[in-house]
Design a protein around this motif. Structure first.
Motif, PDB file in Angstrom:
ATOM      1  N   ILE A  37       0.840  -1.117   0.022  1.00  0.00           N
ATOM      2  CA  ILE A  37      -0.016  -0.037   0.125  1.00  0.00           C
ATOM      3  C   ILE A  37       1.123   1.209  -0.069  1.00  0.00           C
ATOM      4  O   ILE A  37       1.735   1.352   0.812  1.00  0.00           O
ATOM      5  CB  ILE A  37      -1.011  -0.032   1.279  1.00  0.00           C
ATOM      6  N   ARG A  72      -4.457   6.631  -3.400  1.00  0.00           N
ATOM      7  CA  ARG A  72      -3.721   5.235  -2.887  1.00  0.00           C
ATOM      8  C   ARG A  72      -3.473   4.275  -4.077  1.00  0.00           C
ATOM      9  O   ARG A  72      -4.324   4.189  -4.848  1.00  0.00           O
ATOM     10  CB  ARG A  72      -4.834   4.763  -1.957  1.00  0.00           C
ATOM     11  N   VAL A  74      -2.533   0.230  -4.465  1.00  0.00           N
ATOM     12  CA  VAL A  74      -2.550  -0.978  -3.705  1.00  0.00           C
ATOM     13  C   VAL A  74      -2.177  -2.053  -4.600  1.00  0.00           C
ATOM     14  O   VAL A  74      -2.737  -2.249  -5.919  1.00  0.00           O
ATOM     15  CB  VAL A  74      -3.777  -1.388  -3.351  1.00  0.00           C
TER      16      VAL A  74
END
Length: 156
Positions: A37, A72, A74
């Motif tokens: 992450i 983000r 991921v």
């Protein structure tokens, strides 16, 4: 696809647009083996202050700043690599609910989006608009899934 992305940040200097930063992301965490992450960018106001960069700590389930956002990256490994087993009739062990509106784009691989009453297979190019629902991600394939997510503070 690279497990850790390169981030380019633009800006303005002397009235001209410039590339301020160009580097591999350093804000990376691995909460479980292979679950990578990286919170690329964060804001804490609307409208956004363009000259401001927030350094943020990666968390598995973030608390998006009030009136703010997270951008983000991921990488989700296969469930079997994480040792995740979901017994029949039981909820996925990583079910969670956030208080955000999330725009999620699957970049590579495939993954199952699980909600309380259903699931669907997502593949590269698919987009999810996740509106504060209880959900989990289940990678039942043999390859990692990479997704980009923009998490926006929301009200219920």
């Amino acid at each position: 696809m690279k497990p850790i992305p390169r981030r380019i940040i633009t800006g303005i200097k002397n009235g001209k647009s410039i590339i301020e930063k160009d580097a591999i992301v350093s804000n990376v965490s691995e909460h479980f083996p292979g679950l990578i992450i990286s919170d690329i960018w964060s804001t804490d106001s609307m409208p956004v202050k363009l000259e401001e960069e927030k350094v943020i700590e990666n968390t598995a389930f973030p608390h998006t700043p009030k009136k703010g956002s997270y951008f983000r990256y991921v990488q989700i490994p296969p469930d079997k690599d994480l040792g995740i087993v979901t017994p029949k009739g039981q909820p996925h062990p990583l079910m969670h609910q956030t208080e955000t509106l999330d725009y999620i784009v699957i970049l590579s691989g495939e993954i199952w989006l699980i909600v309380d009453e259903g699931e669907t297979l997502l593949q590269a190019g698919d987009i999810v608009v996740q509106r504060g629902t209880n959900h989990a991600w289940s990678n039942r394939s043999d390859l990692p899934c990479i997704q980009l997510a923009i998490l926006l503070d929301a009200e219920k």
